[in-house]
Scaffold this active site. Structure first.
Site, PDB file in Angstrom:
ATOM      1  N   LYS A  13     -35.965 -27.401  24.111  1.00  0.00           N
ATOM      2  CA  LYS A  13     -36.500 -29.265  23.855  1.00  0.00           C
ATOM      3  C   LYS A  13     -36.105 -29.727  24.676  1.00  0.00           C
ATOM      4  O   LYS A  13     -36.745 -31.230  25.449  1.00  0.00           O
ATOM      5  CB  LYS A  13     -37.146 -29.090  22.467  1.00  0.00           C
ATOM      6  CG  LYS A  13     -38.069 -28.192  21.705  1.00  0.00           C
ATOM      7  CD  LYS A  13     -38.934 -29.330  21.160  1.00  0.00           C
ATOM      8  CE  LYS A  13     -37.906 -29.422  19.744  1.00  0.00           C
ATOM      9  NZ  LYS A  13     -37.088 -28.222  18.939  1.00  0.00           N
ATOM     10  N   ARG A  88     -44.129 -32.603  14.125  1.00  0.00           N
ATOM     11  CA  ARG A  88     -43.463 -31.094  12.931  1.00  0.00           C
ATOM     12  C   ARG A  88     -44.769 -30.855  12.147  1.00  0.00           C
ATOM     13  O   ARG A  88     -44.372 -29.560  11.564  1.00  0.00           O
ATOM     14  CB  ARG A  88     -42.703 -31.501  13.128  1.00  0.00           C
ATOM     15  CG  ARG A  88     -41.340 -31.045  13.375  1.00  0.00           C
ATOM     16  CD  ARG A  88     -39.910 -31.715  12.737  1.00  0.00           C
ATOM     17  NE  ARG A  88     -38.463 -30.642  13.219  1.00  0.00           N
ATOM     18  CZ  ARG A  88     -37.923 -31.274  14.147  1.00  0.00           C
ATOM     19  NH1 ARG A  88     -37.821 -31.974  14.627  1.00  0.00           N
ATOM     20  NH2 ARG A  88     -36.474 -30.280  14.305  1.00  0.00           N
ATOM     21  N   ARG A 127     -24.782 -22.969  21.504  1.00  0.00           N
ATOM     22  CA  ARG A 127     -24.639 -24.965  21.104  1.00  0.00           C
ATOM     23  C   ARG A 127     -23.728 -24.630  20.723  1.00  0.00           C
ATOM     24  O   ARG A 127     -22.608 -25.666  21.390  1.00  0.00           O
ATOM     25  CB  ARG A 127     -26.046 -25.262  20.964  1.00  0.00           C
ATOM     26  CG  ARG A 127     -26.016 -26.766  21.549  1.00  0.00           C
ATOM     27  CD  ARG A 127     -27.868 -26.734  20.988  1.00  0.00           C
ATOM     28  NE  ARG A 127     -28.060 -27.128  19.794  1.00  0.00           N
ATOM     29  CZ  ARG A 127     -29.862 -27.727  19.109  1.00  0.00           C
ATOM     30  NH1 ARG A 127     -30.207 -27.437  20.185  1.00  0.00           N
ATOM     31  NH2 ARG A 127     -29.199 -27.740  17.830  1.00  0.00           N
ATOM     32  N   ARG A 139     -23.172 -30.331  15.528  1.00  0.00           N
ATOM     33  CA  ARG A 139     -23.757 -30.411  14.783  1.00  0.00           C
ATOM     34  C   ARG A 139     -23.630 -29.996  13.065  1.00  0.00           C
ATOM     35  O   ARG A 139     -23.971 -29.263  13.234  1.00  0.00           O
ATOM     36  CB  ARG A 139     -25.510 -30.547  15.415  1.00  0.00           C
ATOM     37  CG  ARG A 139     -25.579 -31.837  15.918  1.00  0.00           C
ATOM     38  CD  ARG A 139     -27.264 -31.264  16.644  1.00  0.00           C
ATOM     39  NE  ARG A 139     -28.553 -30.894  15.462  1.00  0.00           N
ATOM     40  CZ  ARG A 139     -29.344 -30.824  15.784  1.00  0.00           C
ATOM     41  NH1 ARG A 139     -29.967 -30.875  16.824  1.00  0.00           N
ATOM     42  NH2 ARG A 139     -30.353 -31.005  15.211  1.00  0.00           N
ATOM     43  N   ARG A 150     -34.192 -24.911   8.781  1.00  0.00           N
ATOM     44  CA  ARG A 150     -34.818 -25.767  10.132  1.00  0.00           C
ATOM     45  C   ARG A 150     -36.034 -24.283  10.749  1.00  0.00           C
ATOM     46  O   ARG A 150     -36.801 -24.880  10.708  1.00  0.00           O
ATOM     47  CB  ARG A 150     -33.705 -26.212  10.784  1.00  0.00           C
ATOM     48  CG  ARG A 150     -33.066 -26.726   9.879  1.00  0.00           C
ATOM     49  CD  ARG A 150     -32.040 -27.275  11.081  1.00  0.00           C
ATOM     50  NE  ARG A 150     -32.060 -27.769  11.897  1.00  0.00           N
ATOM     51  CZ  ARG A 150     -31.337 -27.493  13.154  1.00  0.00           C
ATOM     52  NH1 ARG A 150     -30.057 -26.670  13.881  1.00  0.00           N
ATOM     53  NH2 ARG A 150     -31.719 -28.122  14.786  1.00  0.00           N
TER      54      ARG A 150
HETATM   55  P1  AMP Z   1     -33.950 -31.851  15.512  1.00  0.00           P
HETATM   56  O1  AMP Z   1     -33.040 -33.180  16.435  1.00  0.00           O
HETATM   57  O2  AMP Z   1     -35.221 -32.244  16.696  1.00  0.00           O
HETATM   58  O3  AMP Z   1     -33.667 -30.581  15.542  1.00  0.00           O
HETATM   59  O4  AMP Z   1     -34.219 -32.191  14.540  1.00  0.00           O
HETATM   60  C1  AMP Z   1     -33.515 -32.810  13.692  1.00  0.00           C
HETATM   61  C2  AMP Z   1     -33.609 -32.950  11.639  1.00  0.00           C
HETATM   62  O5  AMP Z   1     -34.174 -34.210  11.988  1.00  0.00           O
HETATM   63  C3  AMP Z   1     -34.489 -32.388  11.597  1.00  0.00           C
HETATM   64  O6  AMP Z   1     -34.241 -30.682  10.903  1.00  0.00           O
HETATM   65  C4  AMP Z   1     -35.443 -32.226  10.553  1.00  0.00           C
HETATM   66  O7  AMP Z   1     -34.788 -33.345   9.359  1.00  0.00           O
HETATM   67  C5  AMP Z   1     -35.230 -34.285  10.979  1.00  0.00           C
HETATM   68  N1  AMP Z   1     -36.160 -34.333  12.101  1.00  0.00           N
HETATM   69  C6  AMP Z   1     -36.221 -34.212  13.368  1.00  0.00           C
HETATM   70  N2  AMP Z   1     -38.174 -34.848  13.548  1.00  0.00           N
HETATM   71  C7  AMP Z   1     -38.483 -34.428  12.116  1.00  0.00           C
HETATM   72  C8  AMP Z   1     -40.756 -35.189  11.786  1.00  0.00           C
HETATM   73  N3  AMP Z   1     -40.687 -34.875  13.153  1.00  0.00           N
HETATM   74  N4  AMP Z   1     -41.000 -34.856  10.958  1.00  0.00           N
HETATM   75  C9  AMP Z   1     -39.621 -34.250   9.999  1.00  0.00           C
HETATM   76  N5  AMP Z   1     -38.472 -34.478  10.162  1.00  0.00           N
HETATM   77  C10 AMP Z   1     -37.887 -34.393  11.117  1.00  0.00           C
END
Ligand code: AMP
Length: 193
Positions: A13, A88, A127, A139, A150
């Site tokens: 993404k 999400r 990554r 990260r 996740r």
């Molecule tokens: P990402 O970078 O999109 O993988 O997001 C990293 C972390 O941020 C996720 O594992 C969640 O803890 C939090 N997060 C990001 N987007 C959302 C969302 N739309 N709803 C809830 N938690 C989120």
């Protein structure tokens, strides 16, 4: 153009959003990036989100919905945006529909990057090692245990969002296992060029 990209962690993404941002001149709105910035700046939202993110769980809906509602109103998002990592949950998807309705706007496309879950762990490991090789910082939530959490969150809370858009006939699925260039071409085709 207003676009949602769906897919589990490691589906690509971020890569595709960054490319589309260049191509269409519209911002990539990554809730993950926004939350990481909030954690770094130790804002009240960041303090609330920190432990949740570290565990690979989802931050409460109302927090993320608030962030997105505000971000969509910023001047650079007037011509459109790419939502990366949001919605999400079905509650977030419903809130997004409501926010857009209130502005007389709608989504132009919801694209799901479909990937084989078994491949995701190795992708995310790759990554991490590429980041280290490039002198970057991995990260915190890309460790195997947290990635598993996740993926669990995706399966239980985000997969229903895919179904939500599918029942509205608003969803297009693209094979996210294909090489990046092939995925890019497939997405461009959905977006009409
Ligand atoms: P990402 O970078 O999109 O993988 O997001 C990293 C972390 O941020 C996720 O594992 C969640 O803890 C939090 N997060 C990001 N987007 C959302 C969302 N739309 N709803 C809830 N938690 C989120």
């Amino acid at each position: 153009m207003r676009l949602v990209l769906l897919g589990p962690p490691g589906a690509g993404k971020g890569t595709q959003s960054a490319r589309l941002q260049e191509k269409y001149g519209i911002p990539q709105l990554s809730t993950g990036d926004m939350l990481r910035a909030a954690v770094k700046a130790a804002t009240p939202i960041g303090l609330q989100a920190k432990a949740i993110m570290a565990a690979g769980s989802l931050v409460p809906d109302e927090v993320v919905i608030g962030i997105v509602a505000e971000r969509i109103d910023a001047p650079d998002a007037k011509r459109g945006f790419i939502l990366d990592g949001f919605p999400r949950t079905v509650k977030q998807a419903e809130a997004l529909a409501e926010i857009l309705r209130g502005k007389n706007m709608s989504l132009d496309a919801v694209i799901e990057l479909k990937v084989d879950e078994a491949a995701l762990l190795s992708r995310i490991e790759k990554r991490a090692s590429e980041t280290v090789a490039g002198g970057g910082v991995v990260r915190h939530d890309d460790s195997p245990e947290v990635v598993r959490a996740r993926l669990d969150a995706y399966r239980t809370q985000t997969a229903p969002v895919v179904a939500y858009y599918a029942t509205k006939n608003a969803l297009t699925s693209v094979d996210g296992m294909a090489p990046i260039a092939t995925v890019s071409t497939a997405i461009d085709k959905v977006l009409g060029g």
